[in-house]
Motif scaffolding. Structure first.
Motif, mmCIF file in Angstrom:
data_model
loop_
_atom_site.group_PDB
_atom_site.id
_atom_site.type_symbol
_atom_site.label_atom_id
_atom_site.label_comp_id
_atom_site.label_asym_id
_atom_site.label_seq_id
_atom_site.Cartn_x
_atom_site.Cartn_y
_atom_site.Cartn_z
ATOM 1 N N ASN A 166 0.782 -1.242 0.000
ATOM 2 C CA ASN A 166 0.000 0.000 0.000
ATOM 3 C C ASN A 166 0.812 1.288 0.000
ATOM 4 N N TYR A 167 2.146 1.199 -0.009
ATOM 5 C CA TYR A 167 2.942 2.416 0.185
ATOM 6 C C TYR A 167 4.008 2.633 -0.881
ATOM 7 N N GLY A 168 3.804 2.060 -2.055
ATOM 8 C CA GLY A 168 4.760 2.267 -3.130
ATOM 9 C C GLY A 168 6.045 1.509 -2.891
ATOM 10 N N GLN A 169 7.123 1.973 -3.504
ATOM 11 C CA GLN A 169 8.399 1.264 -3.424
ATOM 12 C C GLN A 169 8.990 1.362 -2.024
ATOM 13 N N ILE A 170 9.274 0.215 -1.445
ATOM 14 C CA ILE A 170 9.955 0.133 -0.152
ATOM 15 C C ILE A 170 11.344 -0.448 -0.416
ATOM 16 N N ASP A 171 12.362 0.281 0.014
ATOM 17 C CA ASP A 171 13.734 -0.088 -0.322
ATOM 18 C C ASP A 171 14.399 -0.967 0.721
ATOM 19 N N HIS A 172 13.964 -0.844 1.970
ATOM 20 C CA HIS A 172 14.714 -1.373 3.118
ATOM 21 C C HIS A 172 13.685 -1.859 4.141
ATOM 22 N N PHE A 173 13.849 -3.093 4.638
ATOM 23 C CA PHE A 173 12.896 -3.624 5.616
ATOM 24 C C PHE A 173 13.671 -4.230 6.779
ATOM 25 N N PHE A 174 13.306 -3.792 7.982
ATOM 26 C CA PHE A 174 14.047 -4.149 9.187
ATOM 27 C C PHE A 174 13.134 -4.911 10.144
ATOM 28 N N PHE A 175 13.286 -6.238 10.190
ATOM 29 C CA PHE A 175 12.563 -7.045 11.173
ATOM 30 C C PHE A 175 13.279 -6.964 12.516
ATOM 31 N N ASP A 176 12.508 -7.227 13.587
ATOM 32 C CA ASP A 176 13.093 -7.233 14.926
ATOM 33 C C ASP A 176 12.222 -8.104 15.831
#
Length: 456
Positions: A166-176
């Protein structure tokens, strides 16, 4: 210098060229001003915390101001906490009403962040916690509560896919927050495949849980080990700077002494300390990583703390002059340089980042074997005289006073990529000890006496 045996794909090169990202820990926990994990660490009453979270309504959140500050500070990307361990969602999720969009703010903070930071030219990162302290089934796990666990797992997967849809291009995803689950229970490998389908160019971190299928044997069975040895595109050393030799990496660090979200009375690290962390990441990174993700904890009302802004803009001004030593750098530490500062390289250039300016007019740089073409005090633009004697470089005409309140930088241009001799490649406590023996033997002798001469 750390190097890896793979080529960074073109769609990930932005990461190695950036070197510097902004981490944003913000949520209803900021009201308590004692850290983002206060619900658990102080084992607060769950209902009271939820009631306070539901009433949280920041009035001064200005994402465009945040983004403009980030640009001035020299950040190239940012990572925003969409949901931390307390379970409160900072976006309009279809899977819960415990969110900023459904409760008091009536705002999709993720949407506002993404739109403002993307407009400012920054790459977009999102943080998402596996753990949710409100949900018993997460901690009971599939063995104790298979039906409840499946509902929780589906909830987690659905929210991640929602954020990537829903938010366009996401470059970086950080799980925790994997503990106490593992990758096989979370089905993080399967989720990762779906994430790549939704966002083909995305970079995903390594906090995907230990997998009995994909990771090597680990004595603890992976319980409590959120970092996978093999899963994920980049490593995430936290509160420390350690190069990940298997993949890209970024060190996530606080600007305060310890806590990530806004805290009353927290102590702040000075700008030179924060800048040194950035330089250390770039120095250790090699050609394939070494980023700093530097945290900011906005106030409960949505403002960037002035202490953070002061330090961030100080570093930003330094980067305006010296950025070529950091952005897109190829790592560094060509020669032993810890007695003066740090090094980075870029193509045929060696950058000497001087942490300790001694005020002497001559600097000796040992063990550089590449032929030097020119030397420039990058801080002022002044051309410096130099003399090269075999593997010794003498730089002259240095000012008595440090030309920068933060670290001055000297740029050394070589005829080819900077290279060093054995002493430059092998440092203290490293390499072949016979070189140390020969150095001592040839220059002073073999005995314990001051003159090195053996006594009968």
């Amino acid at each position: 210098m750390t190097t890896l045996d793979f080529t960074v794909p073109d769609h990930w090169k932005w990461f190695t060229e950036s070197r510097y990202g902004m981490f944003i820990h913000w949520g209803p926990y900021a009201q308590h001003a004692r850290g983002e994990q206060i619900l658990f660490r102080e084992h607060l009453d769950q209902r009271e915390y939820a009631e306070q979270a539901a009433a949280w309504n920041p009035q001064h959140f200005d994402p465009e101001l945040w983004a403009a500050t980030a640009v001035k500070a020299g950040f190239k990307y940012a990572c925003f906490t969409t949901r931390h361990h307390d379970g409160y969602c900072m976006w309009d999720s279809a899977y819960t009403d415990y969110s900023s969009a459904k409760l008091a703010p009536q705002r999709d903070f993720v949407r506002e962040y993404v739109d403002a930071f993307r407009k400012a030219g920054l790459r977009i990162g999102l943080y998402y916690s596996w753990i949710d302290w409100r949900l018993p089934a997460y901690f009971d796990g599939p063995a104790k509560d298979p039906e409840g666990w499946e509902k929780v797992r589906a909830y987690l997967h659905n929210q991640v896919k929602e954020l990537l849809t829903n938010y366009g291009q996401i470059d970086h995803f950080f799980f925790d927050g994997v503990w106490p689950r593992n990758a096989d229970e979370l089905q993080s490998v399967e989720l990762l495949e779906e994430m790549r389908r939704l966002q083909p160019g995305i970079l995903v971190n390594n906090r995907l849980g230990y997998s009995s299928t994909h990771d090597e044997y680990r004595a603890d069975g992976g319980v409590g080990a959120g970092d996978s040895d093999t899963l994920g595109d980049f490593g995430t050393p936290e509160h420390l700077i350690v190069a990940d030799r298997k993949r890209l990496w970024e060190s996530c660090q606080v600007t305060t002494w310890r806590l990530w979200s806004h805290v009353f009375g927290e102590r702040w690290r000075p700008a030179d300390y924060l800048l040194d962390m950035l330089c250390e990441c770039a120095e250790k990174g090699g050609a394939h990583g070494g980023n700093l993700l530097l945290n900011c904890g906005p106030t409960a009302d949505g403002e960037l703390p002035p202490e953070f802004v002061e330090r961030a803009l100080d570093i930003g001004r330094w980067l305006e002059v010296h950025g070529e030593a950091i952005y897109g750098s190829d790592g560094g530490s060509i020669t032993e340089f810890i007695t003066r500062g740090r090094q980075t390289t870029r193509e045929n250039f060696l950058y000497l980042i001087i942490r300790f300016w001694d005020g002497r007019p001559v600097m000796r740089l040992a063990d550089l074997t590449s032929k030097v073409k020119s030397v420039t005090l990058l801080t002022t633009g002044q051309t410096l005289e130099f003399e090269q004697r075999d593997a010794e470089l003498f730089i002259t005409g240095l000012p008595a006073e440090a030309p920068s309140r933060l670290f001055p930088v000297i740029r050394v241009e070589c005829e080819g990529k900077p290279e060093a001799n054995q002493w430059g490649r092998e440092r203290l406590w490293e390499g072949d000890p016979s070189r140390v023996a020969e150095w001592a033997r040839s220059q002073r002798g073999t005995s314990v006496f001051a003159d090195g001469i053996e006594r009968g």
